[in-house]
Design an enzyme around this catalytic site. Structure first.
Site, PDB file in Angstrom:
ATOM      1  N   HIS B 161       0.831  -1.202   0.000  1.00  0.00           N
ATOM      2  CA  HIS B 161       0.000   0.000   0.000  1.00  0.00           C
ATOM      3  C   HIS B 161       0.860   1.245   0.000  1.00  0.00           C
ATOM      4  CE1 HIS B 161      -1.827  -3.377   2.197  1.00  0.00           C
ATOM      5  NE2 HIS B 161      -2.796  -3.192   1.328  1.00  0.00           N
TER       6      HIS B 161
HETATM    7  S1  FES Z   1       1.971  -0.636   3.080  1.00  0.00           S
HETATM    8 FE1  FES Z   1       0.332  -1.932   3.635  1.00  0.00          FE
HETATM    9  S2  FES Z   1       1.435  -3.661   4.277  1.00  0.00           S
HETATM   10 FE2  FES Z   1       3.012  -2.316   3.813  1.00  0.00          FE
END
Ligand code: FES
Ligand code: HEM
Lengths: 433, 196
Positions: B161
């Site tokens: 993410h």
């Molecule tokens: S940014 Fe969501 S798990 Fe690493």
């Protein structure tokens, strides 16, 4: 609709049984004679289709469990063993994997139907709530099932989703971590995790079956809603379930089965992700982890919120809000046929859900992220703002007084069109037939 | 019962029955607790998971700029032999620029600030030892291997993410709330550490 029982035991044995356990009477009253509105359209066939899906998943699943090994070092290979060595293993596994997708597709259509025709309104609130409970159980079941092949997507889906609980750390420090380790049975996703996921994946479908029975019970007390949303007022507005709706449901099921079979035989992996054919590797996260398509809208909502805790709250909230829909909608009119304003908002909501599904599969940045945020906003606004407000301000269109009137006015319009130019309101003379 | 003050008796009797009901319920609840607890606690990490105690690692073969990943309690441990510039970059970063201001170092107090010397041990600034798990939702950030993208702060980048970590393993941008954790470890010799 409580109705008088028409069951007359035919033999001495049936009579004897009926006095002790009236199960035949129950089946005849509820599934053969049950008075059903005569104007149900094909959107009402998904309930039967969903029962088919549940039975298909349970049958194929139990067979898979005869060959599957729930162990981190053997699970992946046991799936390959099912695919290559077990007689018909490929067919049974593909049916189970595709079946999960078909199950969700049918469930989502079934729910949109309920929203459109106001089937969640009094006296069907409990029926609707039980449906949401079934959805939650389905989500849990398929999440657990997807973990079982122990491929890369399985492993990382389990990691990411179980880690959602760690967001409680920002409420009470340490609580989230405790919960996550309790779920894992270790300090990372591993063998104990796989074992319990399998155990629960076997259990939950039976719980679903139990809630389905309650769901049908709650349906059979008030009876079916129908496309007009108007209650059945005369016995001539209803027909016995069999043979009319057994045929209609059967036909819809056959069409559904054709689509189902087309996927199983021609595109069995189309709905899945190829990374799940790579064995789980705890040291390498795939570059793009995406859930199965049926979770994408919720995943988009999770990622649209820039805070971990609130992202998790929003994602669960997206389902929880469904529980209170019966009390959010302020209009007494059920069917959107007669609610022109809400109808527009409804279709915008459907488009939003599909769009969120698309965005859930895209990387969360730039225009995708912005759109996902707008979509998330509208998703919640539809329930929390639109439903309460529109019912108060919209002017409903002219409604027929009864189901009969609705059917008759359609029939008149149809005949008028056939006869060319007869005034729409004029009743056709029966002798002209 | 033909008793002149039967009404009074009845009231007393209800009180006694209520008490018995409550008492029975309370004892049932007390009895149920010890039955439910094992059912829940069986899911916690078991003795064999707890026993996966500690590992020793020889750091000598790791050149400057290189990193290795080893497993400890089923978790990846990132060990990076940091170059001078990397230490510099981490050192000059102001605490105020950090989303998470705590060191998250299990060898230090909980409220130790996230300055570089609290992340890599004093006197061993060139070695950074962290649990290589993104504090967002548990993916493994990239940046260990040559050619991996290391994110905008030269440390690690989590592709799931989009979380960026700096050369001290501290979160700088993205949804992850905390710095990657420093596991309990100590230097046995100058080139040997024991984790756990
Ligand atoms: S940014 Fe969501 S798990 Fe690493
Ligand atoms: C609500 C009904 C069910 C749903 C939605 C469901 C869903 C799933 C899903 C999505 C998978 C992963 C498929 C794959 O990618 O390979 C799976 C696998 C599996 N399921 Fe189910 N399942 C259901 C019922 C059952 C039942 C009743 C059993 C009986 C034990 C079962 C046993 C299995 C097994 C053994 C696997 C691993 C084999 C495989 O991955 O193909 N399932 N399930």
């Amino acid at each position: 609709m409580a109705h008088k029982s028409n069951y007359v035991p035919q033999s001495a044995f049936e009579k004897w049984l009926d006095e002790r356990l009236p199960v035949v009477r129950l089946m005849k009253d509820q599934f053969i004679d049950f008075p059903t509105p005569r104007n149900l359209n094909y959107w009402w066939t998904f309930g039967g289709i969903l029962i088919f899906c549940l039975i298909a998943q349970m049958m194929t699943g139990i067979v898979l469990a005869m060959h599957y090994v729930a162990n981190e070092s053997m699970a992946f290979e046991s799936i390959e063993h099912i695919m290559r060595n077990v007689n018909w293993g490929w067919l049974i596994r593909y049916t189970h994997a595709v079946g999960a997708s078909m199950f969700f597709a049918a469930a989502y259509l079934h729910m949109f139907r309920g929203l459109y025709y106001g089937s969640y309104k009094a006296p069907r609130e409990i029926l609707w709530i039980l449906g949401v409970v079934i959805l939650l159980l389905m989500i849990a079941t398929s999440f657990m099932g997807y973990s079982l092949p122990w491929g890369q997507m399985s492993f990382w889906a389990v990691t990411v989703i179980t880690n959602l609980f760690s967001s409680f750390d920002s409420v009470i420090p340490g609580l989230g971590t405790r919960i996550v380790q309790w779920v894992w049975g270790g300090f990372s996703v591993g063998n104990p995790t796989l074992n319990r996921l399998f155990s629960l994946h076997y259990l939950l479908p039976f719980m679903i079956a139990g809630v389905v029975i309650l769901h049908i019970w709650a349906l059979h007390v008030p009876g079916n809603n129908n496309p007009t949303g108007i209650d059945v007022k005369r016995s001539s507005e209803a027909m016995p379930f069999h043979p009319y709706y057994t045929i209609k449901d059967g036909f819809a099921l056959a069409v559904f089965a054709i689509v189902f079979a087309a996927f199983v035989f021609y595109a069995p992996n189309y709905l899945g992700h190829s990374d799940n054919y790579i064995p789980a590797d705890p040291l390498v996260t795939p570059t793009h982890i995406v859930p199965e398509w049926y979770f994408l809208p919720f995943y988009a909502i999770l990622r649209a919120i820039p805070s971990k805790l609130f992202g998790v709250i929003a994602m669960f909230g997206a389902i929880m809000v469904l529980f209170v829909v019966p009390w959010l909608d302020s209009s007494p009119i059920r069917s959107l046929r007669y609610r022109p304003m809400l109808k527009l908002f409804f279709w915008a909501f459907v488009v939003t859900c599909v769009a969120l599904g698309y965005l859930g599969a895209m990387p969360p940045d730039g225009i995708y992220l912005l759109s996902a945020r707008l979509g998330t906003f509208y998703y919640f606004a539809f329930f929390l703002v639109v439903l309460p407000v529109v019912g108060r301000i919209e002017t409903p269109t002219q409604m027929p007084g009864s189901i009969t009137e609705d059917i008759m006015s359609k029939e008149r319009r149809r005949r008028a069109a056939l006869e060319g130019g007869a005034p729409a309101g004029a009743p056709a003379a029966p002798e002209k037939r | 019962m033909a008793n002149s003050n039967s009404t009074v008796d009845a009231v007393d009797d209800t009180g006694r029955r209520d008490f018995i009901t409550v008492a029975a319920g309370a004892f049932a609840a007390i009895g149920l607790g010890p039955l439910v607890w094992p059912m829940l606690d069986q899911m916690n990490p078991d003795a064999s998971a707890l026993a996966l105690g500690s590992v020793e690692i020889d750091l000598a073969p790791i050149d400057v700029g290189q990193a290795i990943t080893i497993m400890w309690r089923g978790k990846p441990i990132f060990i990076r032999h940091r170059a001078e510039e990397e230490i510099q970059a981490a050192d000059v970063t102001q605490i105020s620029a950090l989303p998470d201001r705590f060191a998250r170092n299990l060898n230090l107090a909980e409220d130790a600030p996230a300055v570089d010397r609290n992340r890599a041990g004093e006197g061993h600034e060139n070695w950074l030892v962290i649990i290589g798990i993104c504090t967002h939702l548990g993916c493994i950030p990239r940046g260990q291997r040559v050619g991996d993208t290391k994110g905008e702060f030269g440390g690690w980048f989590c592709p799931c993410h989009g979380s960026h970590y700096d050369t001290a393993g501290r979160i700088r941008r993205g949804p992850a709330p905390r710095n990657m954790e420093v596991p309990p470890y100590k230097f046995l010799t100058d080139t040997r550490i024991k984790i756990g």
